[in-house]
Design a protein around this motif. Structure first.
Motif, PDB file in Angstrom:
ATOM      1  N   THR A 107       1.035  -1.370  -0.099  1.00 51.10           N
ATOM      2  CA  THR A 107       0.030  -0.018  -0.091  1.00 51.10           C
ATOM      3  C   THR A 107       0.988   1.280   0.081  1.00 51.10           C
ATOM      4  O   THR A 107       2.295   0.962   0.084  1.00 51.10           O
ATOM      5  N   ILE A 108       0.505   2.319  -0.084  1.00 49.03           N
ATOM      6  CA  ILE A 108       1.453   3.456  -0.282  1.00 49.03           C
ATOM      7  C   ILE A 108       1.448   4.063   1.401  1.00 49.03           C
ATOM      8  O   ILE A 108       0.643   4.598   1.767  1.00 49.03           O
ATOM      9  N   PRO A 109       2.621   3.546   2.008  1.00 50.15           N
ATOM     10  CA  PRO A 109       2.720   4.041   3.552  1.00 50.15           C
ATOM     11  C   PRO A 109       3.000   5.492   3.552  1.00 50.15           C
ATOM     12  O   PRO A 109       3.526   6.132   2.497  1.00 50.15           O
ATOM     13  N   ASP A 110       2.623   6.029   4.677  1.00 48.00           N
ATOM     14  CA  ASP A 110       2.853   7.590   4.668  1.00 48.00           C
ATOM     15  C   ASP A 110       4.063   7.997   5.163  1.00 48.00           C
ATOM     16  O   ASP A 110       4.410   9.388   5.277  1.00 48.00           O
ATOM     17  N   TYR A 111       5.049   7.007   5.509  1.00 43.81           N
ATOM     18  CA  TYR A 111       6.317   7.461   6.174  1.00 43.81           C
ATOM     19  C   TYR A 111       7.453   7.355   5.260  1.00 43.81           C
ATOM     20  O   TYR A 111       8.542   7.506   5.718  1.00 43.81           O
ATOM     21  N   LEU A 112       7.195   6.964   3.800  1.00 42.58           N
ATOM     22  CA  LEU A 112       8.459   6.660   3.019  1.00 42.58           C
ATOM     23  C   LEU A 112       9.034   7.895   2.581  1.00 42.58           C
ATOM     24  O   LEU A 112       8.441   9.119   2.654  1.00 42.58           O
ATOM     25  N   LEU A 113      10.119   7.913   2.498  1.00 42.52           N
ATOM     26  CA  LEU A 113      11.224   9.171   1.884  1.00 42.52           C
ATOM     27  C   LEU A 113      11.687   8.973   0.548  1.00 42.52           C
ATOM     28  O   LEU A 113      12.436   7.852   0.687  1.00 42.52           O
ATOM     29  N   PRO A 114      11.738   9.719  -0.434  1.00 41.77           N
ATOM     30  CA  PRO A 114      12.813   9.590  -1.468  1.00 41.77           C
ATOM     31  C   PRO A 114      14.001  10.100  -1.386  1.00 41.77           C
ATOM     32  O   PRO A 114      14.279  10.704  -0.275  1.00 41.77           O
ATOM     33  N   GLY A 115      14.909  10.011  -2.378  1.00 44.69           N
ATOM     34  CA  GLY A 115      16.280  10.454  -2.222  1.00 44.69           C
ATOM     35  C   GLY A 115      17.184   9.463  -1.425  1.00 44.69           C
ATOM     36  O   GLY A 115      17.055   8.318  -1.545  1.00 44.69           O
ATOM     37  N   SER A 116      18.223  10.084  -0.871  1.00 42.61           N
ATOM     38  CA  SER A 116      19.154   9.474  -0.430  1.00 42.61           C
ATOM     39  C   SER A 116      19.906  10.074   0.748  1.00 42.61           C
ATOM     40  O   SER A 116      19.593  11.214   1.063  1.00 42.61           O
ATOM     41  N   LEU A 117      20.597   9.142   1.558  1.00 43.84           N
ATOM     42  CA  LEU A 117      21.074   9.716   2.841  1.00 43.84           C
ATOM     43  C   LEU A 117      22.805   9.457   2.764  1.00 43.84           C
ATOM     44  O   LEU A 117      23.064   8.295   2.503  1.00 43.84           O
ATOM     45  N   SER A 118      23.635  10.405   2.742  1.00 46.30           N
ATOM     46  CA  SER A 118      24.878  10.105   2.785  1.00 46.30           C
ATOM     47  C   SER A 118      25.677  10.663   3.958  1.00 46.30           C
ATOM     48  O   SER A 118      25.523  11.512   4.640  1.00 46.30           O
ATOM     49  N   LEU A 119      26.982  10.053   4.091  1.00 48.61           N
ATOM     50  CA  LEU A 119      27.952  10.566   5.102  1.00 48.61           C
ATOM     51  C   LEU A 119      28.904  11.004   4.524  1.00 48.61           C
ATOM     52  O   LEU A 119      29.774  10.517   3.644  1.00 48.61           O
ATOM     53  N   SER A 120      29.480  12.159   5.042  1.00 47.93           N
ATOM     54  CA  SER A 120      30.739  12.990   4.753  1.00 47.93           C
ATOM     55  C   SER A 120      31.192  13.546   6.125  1.00 47.93           C
ATOM     56  O   SER A 120      30.868  13.267   7.161  1.00 47.93           O
ATOM     57  N   HIS A 121      32.446  14.032   5.969  1.00 48.45           N
ATOM     58  CA  HIS A 121      33.215  14.496   7.118  1.00 48.45           C
ATOM     59  C   HIS A 121      33.743  16.021   6.642  1.00 48.45           C
ATOM     60  O   HIS A 121      34.133  16.321   5.535  1.00 48.45           O
ATOM     61  N   ILE A 122      33.813  16.847   7.462  1.00 49.27           N
ATOM     62  CA  ILE A 122      34.225  18.428   7.591  1.00 49.27           C
ATOM     63  C   ILE A 122      35.146  18.483   8.589  1.00 49.27           C
ATOM     64  O   ILE A 122      35.197  17.823   9.582  1.00 49.27           O
ATOM     65  N   ARG A 123      36.075  19.350   8.303  1.00 48.59           N
ATOM     66  CA  ARG A 123      36.860  19.989   9.305  1.00 48.59           C
ATOM     67  C   ARG A 123      36.365  21.334   9.799  1.00 48.59           C
ATOM     68  O   ARG A 123      35.898  22.010   9.024  1.00 48.59           O
ATOM     69  N   CYS A 124      36.389  21.541  10.998  1.00 54.24           N
ATOM     70  CA  CYS A 124      35.668  22.651  11.583  1.00 54.24           C
ATOM     71  C   CYS A 124      36.753  24.028  11.685  1.00 54.24           C
ATOM     72  O   CYS A 124      36.125  25.019  11.883  1.00 54.24           O
ATOM     73  N   GLY A 125      37.669  23.423  11.544  1.00 53.30           N
ATOM     74  CA  GLY A 125      38.862  24.981  11.342  1.00 53.30           C
ATOM     75  C   GLY A 125      39.529  25.181  12.594  1.00 53.30           C
ATOM     76  O   GLY A 125      40.427  26.142  12.668  1.00 53.30           O
ATOM     77  N   LYS A 126      39.166  24.698  13.627  1.00 58.95           N
ATOM     78  CA  LYS A 126      39.758  25.041  15.027  1.00 58.95           C
ATOM     79  C   LYS A 126      41.147  24.207  15.056  1.00 58.95           C
ATOM     80  O   LYS A 126      41.249  23.057  14.977  1.00 58.95           O
ATOM     81  N   PRO A 127      42.051  25.024  15.279  1.00 57.32           N
ATOM     82  CA  PRO A 127      43.668  24.352  15.346  1.00 57.32           C
ATOM     83  C   PRO A 127      43.701  23.493  16.278  1.00 57.32           C
ATOM     84  O   PRO A 127      44.522  22.593  16.159  1.00 57.32           O
ATOM     85  N   ALA A 128      43.110  23.571  17.472  1.00 54.54           N
ATOM     86  CA  ALA A 128      43.219  22.525  18.573  1.00 54.54           C
ATOM     87  C   ALA A 128      42.228  21.032  18.442  1.00 54.54           C
ATOM     88  O   ALA A 128      42.541  20.344  19.207  1.00 54.54           O
ATOM     89  N   CYS A 129      41.519  21.235  17.618  1.00 48.19           N
ATOM     90  CA  CYS A 129      40.545  20.081  17.292  1.00 48.19           C
ATOM     91  C   CYS A 129      40.998  18.793  16.953  1.00 48.19           C
ATOM     92  O   CYS A 129      42.053  19.023  15.977  1.00 48.19           O
ATOM     93  N   HIS A 130      40.774  17.725  17.085  1.00 48.70           N
ATOM     94  CA  HIS A 130      41.095  16.457  16.368  1.00 48.70           C
ATOM     95  C   HIS A 130      41.070  16.505  15.054  1.00 48.70           C
ATOM     96  O   HIS A 130      42.037  15.741  14.436  1.00 48.70           O
ATOM     97  N   CYS A 131      40.164  17.058  14.381  1.00 52.64           N
ATOM     98  CA  CYS A 131      39.944  17.053  12.939  1.00 52.64           C
ATOM     99  C   CYS A 131      40.949  17.857  12.259  1.00 52.64           C
ATOM    100  O   CYS A 131      41.396  17.752  11.043  1.00 52.64           O
ATOM    101  N   ALA A 132      41.922  18.701  13.009  1.00 54.33           N
ATOM    102  CA  ALA A 132      43.121  19.474  12.385  1.00 54.33           C
ATOM    103  C   ALA A 132      44.073  18.363  12.022  1.00 54.33           C
ATOM    104  O   ALA A 132      45.052  18.945  11.167  1.00 54.33           O
ATOM    105  N   LYS A 133      44.372  17.271  12.706  1.00 57.65           N
ATOM    106  CA  LYS A 133      45.343  16.497  12.243  1.00 57.65           C
ATOM    107  C   LYS A 133      45.253  15.955  10.947  1.00 57.65           C
ATOM    108  O   LYS A 133      43.948  15.485  10.571  1.00 57.65           O
TER     109      LYS A 133
END
Length: 126
Positions: free
Chosen positions: A31-57
């Protein structure tokens, strides 16, 4: 909107029977459920720019960011999804994709049945 059936005889034969059987199997399952979503979900990573952050390594991948992308009226929309919503959005996107695949399969079966019906209406060649 009311869609009238095409004026033709239903195609006969084992292929037509298998196509109709598969089509109705799919239609019964969904049947056509009302909770379906089209599209996609993806994971990416960003760097916050703070020099002391772990992501700066150098070898650190950065902060994980989940993004949900979908189209509306030919325009792409993107939403960042908080980590506490990821599992639910993943389930809804997967269910939406499964539903779309089933609809495509039914539409393909209808097209194949149309072709078979047309072929069976042709008078035999001499």
């Amino acid at each position: 909107m009311v869609i009238l059936p095409l004026e033709m005889n239903d195609p006969r034969g084992p292929l037509a029977a298998r196509l109709r059987q598969r089509k109705f199997e799919i239609l019964r399952r969904f049947t056509i459920p009302d909770y379906l979503l089209p599209g996609s979900l993806s994971l990416s990573h960003i760097r916050c720019g703070k020099p002391a952050c772990h992501c700066a390594k150098h070898h650190d991948p950065g902060h994980p960011i989940w993004t949900y992308t979908f189209m509306v009226d030919g325009k792409k929309h993107t939403q960042h999804i908080p980590k506490e919503m990821i599992e639910e959005v993943q389930k809804r996107v997967a269910a939406g994709r499964e539903f779309q695949d089933a609809v495509r399969e039914v539409l393909t079966a209808n097209a194949q049945l149309l072709v078979l019906a047309r072929q069976q209406q042709r008078p035999p060649r001499r």
